[in-house]
Design an enzyme around this catalytic site. Sequence first.
Site, mmCIF file in Angstrom:
data_model
loop_
_atom_site.group_PDB
_atom_site.id
_atom_site.type_symbol
_atom_site.label_atom_id
_atom_site.label_comp_id
_atom_site.label_asym_id
_atom_site.label_seq_id
_atom_site.Cartn_x
_atom_site.Cartn_y
_atom_site.Cartn_z
ATOM 1 N N HIS A 265 77.976 24.786 45.593
ATOM 2 C CA HIS A 265 79.631 25.069 45.759
ATOM 3 C C HIS A 265 79.963 24.959 44.399
ATOM 4 C CE1 HIS A 265 78.377 20.564 45.506
ATOM 5 N NE2 HIS A 265 79.604 20.444 44.621
ATOM 6 N N ASN A 266 81.248 25.597 44.119
ATOM 7 C CA ASN A 266 81.871 25.919 42.865
ATOM 8 C C ASN A 266 81.224 26.863 41.790
ATOM 9 O OD1 ASN A 266 83.884 24.104 44.089
ATOM 10 N ND2 ASN A 266 82.842 22.317 42.968
#
Length: 363
Positions: free
Chosen positions: A259-260
């Site tokens: 994620h990210n």
Amino acid sequence: MTHTVAEIAETLGLEAVGDTSIVVEGVAEPADCPPDRLAMAMKPEYAEGLSQGQARAAMLWDGADWQAMGLDAAILAPRPRYALSALSAAMDPGQGYPSGIHPMAYVDPSATLGPGVSVGPFAVIGANVEIGAGSVVGPQVHVGWDTRIGPDALLHAGVKIGARVSIGARFIGHHGAVIGSDGFSFVTPEPSGVEKARASLGDQGEAKGQPWARIHSLGGVTIGDDVEVGVNTAIDRGTVRDTRIGNGTKIDNLVQVGHNTVVGEHTLLCGQVGIAGSVSIGSFVVLAGQVGVSDNVRIGDNVICGGATVVLSSIPAGRVMLGYPAMKMESHIEGYKNLRRLPRLIRQVEELRKAVSKAGESR
């Protein structure tokens, strides 16, 4: 599909020599090549197999003596492997996905499909989805709510795309790829043993078990144009902002993108690469097979990490890295050479010790 040697050369912008009217139906390796195939003898060592096959024509390197190889025709390429890219595209018969929307597919009434989109059996296209013209949605594909996919996409069987994902033009998703799954984000009420160990570089203090609370992924995934995602690869959605994959990036099988994470343009992520959350990877980077990248690390443009490298800290642009932990490749190789020399060095030290001991006894 049949092509003359002249037609193939013209398509590739290369020089054809000999009897260029020879018709071929495909390509083959030199040793197994029948008369109606183009032999892929792109290096001298490959060309050695021509004598075992029946090829009349071959793809060769620039300046190759094709007549001495017993060929009737040849296509000469300054960089044969690069020419293979366009040649393989021209020769590819495709996957045989049918046109139209299969009666056993479900397309939400609010979804918008461009002209020429095909949808296979048991595919599910959710609400407010937009899929660009000429795209192929294979069987058992799921496209989640409010997702946008550009034109000429190819989603092979079993691809799963979550909600609020944005994908550019000419995307290829291979079987079982998952894009837009939730990130692996959990937190404890008090600082966990992992946090303490990381801060102290090894000591977690008094061990205390705590339950994990889930952090929901509110962001999505944004993917640029001409991106390819391999079999059973997972790209997690962002916690707040989107996970981003830049134009032209190619991702191999069994890759995890946390994620990210932000990946630049024209980067290669090879098989079994694992990228933790909130990583920034530049453009034209190559992470070879089984490379691992720790969270919150920055990798600059044009970095190359050799197979099984473990990246625990940021890497400046242009570096070539290897090892665990990652270090400059030349330093890693020198260290490995020194490690292999240790047994001999120990023997030499032992011999010197004995020699000194005997010299002391003789006094």
